[in-house]
Design an enzyme around this catalytic site. Structure first.
Site, mmCIF file in Angstrom:
data_model
loop_
_atom_site.group_PDB
_atom_site.id
_atom_site.type_symbol
_atom_site.label_atom_id
_atom_site.label_comp_id
_atom_site.label_asym_id
_atom_site.label_seq_id
_atom_site.Cartn_x
_atom_site.Cartn_y
_atom_site.Cartn_z
ATOM 1 N N ASN A 138 11.356 11.137 22.473
ATOM 2 C CA ASN A 138 11.625 12.126 21.435
ATOM 3 C C ASN A 138 11.426 11.457 20.078
ATOM 4 O O ASN A 138 12.341 10.850 19.534
ATOM 5 C CB ASN A 138 13.053 12.666 21.568
ATOM 6 C CG ASN A 138 13.407 12.994 23.017
ATOM 7 O OD1 ASN A 138 14.329 12.416 23.582
ATOM 8 N ND2 ASN A 138 12.647 13.881 23.623
ATOM 9 N N ASN A 154 6.928 14.081 29.390
ATOM 10 C CA ASN A 154 7.999 13.089 29.419
ATOM 11 C C ASN A 154 9.087 13.537 28.446
ATOM 12 O O ASN A 154 9.034 13.280 27.252
ATOM 13 C CB ASN A 154 7.459 11.709 29.019
ATOM 14 C CG ASN A 154 8.499 10.629 29.239
ATOM 15 O OD1 ASN A 154 9.700 10.889 29.164
ATOM 16 N ND2 ASN A 154 8.029 9.422 29.492
ATOM 17 N N ASP A 155 10.081 14.197 29.023
ATOM 18 C CA ASP A 155 11.166 14.777 28.237
ATOM 19 C C ASP A 155 11.913 13.782 27.377
ATOM 20 O O ASP A 155 12.628 14.172 26.458
ATOM 21 C CB ASP A 155 12.212 15.345 29.211
ATOM 22 C CG ASP A 155 11.923 16.769 29.597
ATOM 23 O OD1 ASP A 155 11.282 17.469 28.808
ATOM 24 O OD2 ASP A 155 12.360 17.173 30.680
ATOM 25 N N THR A 156 11.810 12.504 27.722
ATOM 26 C CA THR A 156 12.727 11.535 27.149
ATOM 27 C C THR A 156 12.137 10.724 26.008
ATOM 28 O O THR A 156 12.819 9.855 25.477
ATOM 29 C CB THR A 156 13.226 10.564 28.230
ATOM 30 O OG1 THR A 156 12.115 9.813 28.711
ATOM 31 C CG2 THR A 156 13.867 11.314 29.379
#
Ligand code: GLC
Length: 809
Positions: free
Chosen positions: A497, A493-495
């Site tokens: 952070n 899940n790149d988002t």
């Protein structure tokens, strides 16, 4: 509303109304030369890399009615001027009597009728070639003779695709065109930015005498560009101006007078758009493809490629929408994602911010090794080239230069410069390749790590097996306060952070799954020491996950740097994450009770009738401590949207716990083919999976976006074929272990595996979801449910009886 239909016999989707809610596209060629063509003939074409060597100027953000990259005009005399129209509908938007866009395998064919003229244009890239062919057939379907002119047009971009948009001073001063007069009145219109004049030229030509041409957009549109693409004033003149552009916005337009066409008569013009070092170099193949027979042959070769590709696995299940996806459209999409990663689509603009993604491509490979193993292996090797010596990986790379970077993590000051999951995917890709092919020698191939010295020479090399071991060791040592793997900049899940020090349960489970794969491989290779060592790693992580991450009814998803969980009932937003539940089942870390409990929580809290949401409740407001996910409104993308890529993981987990009815319910509810009759809400192409659908916290619940380039293609294909239908390659043979809806009587699959053809018929007389009672190969009973490797090119009949009493293995 319906915009078209599936023509399964011809392996096409046929669009019959050009006013689709958004452009529906198709891919032609490969990354070596190709791109996409939209359903109204617009084309984005590049060679080798969309960021560094782009050919046509296609601006997706322009309205759908605008010219994009290419079109075709026809005209005939009317009054003192000409009636000009496009058989592609766009950009002239004339009323049509017939419009069909056939979205085929590697080609798009637009068939239309306007003003008594039927036009059929087949657009494709011959296999392994560097040209886009537009094979134009014009038929007079009126009852009068007609005099028709045919004018195909392309608009060029500077090859540096981003510069085209960021520098309107340098670019137009460098773009130039010149004409090359060829035999029989044919012309080759050559285009280049000045610096490439001697090394790399674009060309546009045809197999018909050209009476005049245009290479300057301003002259073509006319009136200082107050003429438009919908009504180019240049086409109101008997001839184009034959101007060789010295600068400016370069186009290529070739005017062909077809002369009088009798009622019922057809004339054919074949246009070619290509790129070569020089005209001289281009000539032999240009001439080859002026010959209609060679074009027909190239088209047949393309069909043969797809016949062969698709023949590796064909199914016959009780569900027609599943059949058409599994037999045609889903494996096609898998090949497209393998070729393009997340680099070039209507949504991924290929302008340089992204390249080929390490994790994305590793997952793409997994679905195509059964169909085209050599291409899978090549891509795996490229990925290993950008793995670092410490075992972690660079996030993405540029395919022409093989220069890699750390992705979005570069944008945030002080953020970790690696992604917690990237490197681990390679273990899954390599073992998928090995199980399919048994090319064990691949493990000994030596490939450099990414770091280079001042001369650009790699500092260290290692075998494929070393690369895998380093990936494992990196995660084993990169741990946080609970002994769980660190998140890095983000995981899958790149988002999400989080500040450095956060731990990821996704990485923990992916590490577990990677270990399972390596243990199975080591066992197959009889490397006892490795089996023991990796089994100990596995047990250690399993214990930590169960000790720290169980939240009562599901598993938590992250711990932030100070140990606070995310994806826990103690949170008010983001209480539960889908990947937090599917992955402990896939990794085998979840105990059986926790596995079903966690999956039931997904069903209760995350499922909608249009797909499973990635998390809930959505975050509502930007929070820099959580990062990208909070930049989306509730229900969009990773923030409570139906992020399709994560759906097949839940499906796989459901098949692991044996619930075939639920697995199939999840499969069907996201099948795009099943949405064909109510596409207005979904908007995207019904023949491919999109990346995301707005979730039920968004007012536009059900709206899809980011079609084509998504890991959904690979994983839904694996989920359906290997887990629901249960046809799974292993080192020992083809395992058959279906998990289907109980009401199915059975299904059939033809699978090519290690060169033998297995015609599998599964019968389900007791109406169970899972469990194999008996397997017969050519009438002979075998022990267990793994059909041995027969690898001799012959065809075998495999009969499988599902049922209550599961046979001992
Ligand atoms: C996009 C990215 C992929 C990532 C996913 C979830 O699809 O390409 O790498 O895993 O989003 O954030």
């Amino acid at each position: 509303m319906k915009y078209g239909y599936f023509d399964d016999a011809n392996r096409e989707y046929v669009i019959t109304n050009p006013r689709t809610p958004v452009k529906w596209i198709n891919y032609v060629g490969t990354l070596a030369f190709g791109g996409f063509v939209d359903h109204t003939g617009g084309a984005l074409i590049c060679k080798g890399d969309p960021a560094l060597n782009r050919i046509t100027k296609y601006i997706p953000q322009l309205p759908d009615s605008d010219f994009k990259g290419s079109t075709l005009y026809l005209r005939f005399r009317q009054g003192n001027g000409y009636k000009v129209f496009s058989p592609y509908f766009v950009p002239t938007l004339d009323p049509y009597d017939l419009y069909e866009c056939h979205v085929g395998l590697g080609y798009t064919r637009i068939v239309s009728e306007f003003y008594g003229i039927r036009t059929e244009v087949t657009i494709f890239v011959p296999m392994g070639d560097s040209r886009l062919i537009s094979d134009i057939k014009i038929t007079n379907v009126s009852d009068q003779p007609m005099e028709i002119d045919v004018i195909p047009v392309v608009e060029y971009t500077h090859p540096d695709a981003l510069k085209q948009f960021t520098n309107a001073d340098w670019i137009p001063q460098t773009m130039q065109s010149e004409v090359y007069e060829d035999e029989g009145g044919m012309k080759i219109l050559v285009q280049y930015p000045f610096m490439y004049r001697e090394t790399r030229i674009n060309y546009f030509t045809s197999n018909y005498a050209v009476s005049s041409f245009e290479s300057d957009r301003e002259r073509f549109l006319g009136g200082s560009e107050y003429g438009t693409w919908a009504n180019p004033l240049g086409l109101q003149e008997p001839e184009l101006s034959n101007y060789e552009a010295l600068r400016g916005d370069n186009i290529a337009a070739l005017l062909h007078h077809l002369g009088e066409i009798q009622p019922g008569e057809t004339k054919r013009v074949i246009a070619q758009l290509g790129q070569e070092e020089s005209v001289e170099k281009a000539l032999p193949l240009v001439r080859k493809y002026r010959d209609e027979e060679n074009v027909d042959r190239a088209f047949r070769d393309l069909a043969r490629f797809w016949d062969d590709y698709l023949s590796k696995l064909q199914v016959e299940t009780p569900d027609p929408d599943m059949n058409r996806m599994l037999n045609i459209h889903n494996p096609r999409q898998c090949y497209i994602t393998k070729n393009w990663s997340r680099y070039l689509s209507l949504y991924q603009l290929g302008l340089g911010a992204r390249g080929m993604g390490f994790r994305d491509s590793a997952q793409d490979v997994m679905a195509i090794v059964s169909h085209i193993p050599d291409e899978g292996r090549e891509l795996i090797k490229k990925l290993l080239h950008i793995q670092k010596r410490d075992g972690s990986a660079m996030h993405q790379f540029n395919p022409l230069t093989m220069v890699a970077d750390e992705g979005d993590s570069r944008e945030i000051e002080g953020a970790p410069r690696y992604y917690g999951d990237d490197h681990l995917w390679i273990a899954l890709a390599v073992t998928a390749y090995l199980k399919e092919t048994r090319e064990i020698a691949f493990l000994d191939e030596v490939i450099p790590y990414y770091e280079k010295d001042k001369e650009g020479i790699p500092i260290e090399w290692g075998t494929v097996y070393d690369h895998m071991e380093r990936a494992i060791e990196f995660t084993r040592h990169d741990l946080g306060r609970h002994g769980l793997p660190l998140l890095g900049f983000a995981d899958w899940n790149d988002t999400v952070n989080l500040k450095a020090g956060a731990e990821s349960l996704f990485v923990a489970n992916l590490y577990g799954k990677a270990l399972l794969e390596i243990i199975e491989l080591a066992r197959h290779l009889r490397e006892t020491e490795s089996v023991e060592r990796y089994s100990a790693y596995y047990a250690e992580m399993k214990e930590r996950v169960n000790e720290h991450a169980w939240d009562g009814e599901w598993y938590v998803r992250y711990f932030d740097a100070d140990g606070t969980p995310l994806g826990s009932r103690s949170n008010t937003e983001g209480q539960i994450y889908a990947n937090g539940q599917s992955w402990p089942v896939i990794s085998g870390f979840a105990t059986p009770e926790r596995a079903t409990r966690a999956l039931d929580s997904v069903y209760q809290k995350l499922n909608t009738r249009k797909g499973i949401k990635l998390s809930a409740p959505a975050y509502n407001g930007f929070d820099p401590n959580k990062g990208g996910i909070t930049t989306y409104p509730p229900g969009a993308k990773e923030n409570g949207g139906i992020f399709l890529h994560a759906n097949p993981w839940v499906i796989i987990a459901e098949t692991i716990v044996g619930r075939g009815d639920r697995a199939f319910e999840y499969y069907s509810q996201i099948n795009p083919a099943a949405k064909n009759d109510r596409i207005d809400e979904f908007e995207c192409e019904p023949y491919v999976y999109p990346q995301n659908i707005l979730g039920d916290e968004h007012p536009q619940f059900g709206l899809a976006r980011n079609s084509w380039l998504t890991g959904t293609a690979s994983w839904i294909y694996q989920a359906a074929t290997q887990h629901i239908l249960g046809i799974m390659p292993t080192y020992e043979g083809l395992q058959i272990n279906p998990c289907i809806p109980a009401n199915w009587d059975g299904f059939r699959v033809t699978r090519v595996f290690r060169s033998a053809v297995y015609q599998i018929e599964v019968k389900n007389p007791d109406h169970v979801c899972k469990g194999v009672k008996a397997v017969k190969v050519d009438g002979k009973k075998i022990t267990g449910n793994i059909v041995p490797i027969l690898g001799d090119g012959k065809t075998y009949r495999v009969e499988v009886i599902m049922g209550g009493e599961v046979q001992e293995r």
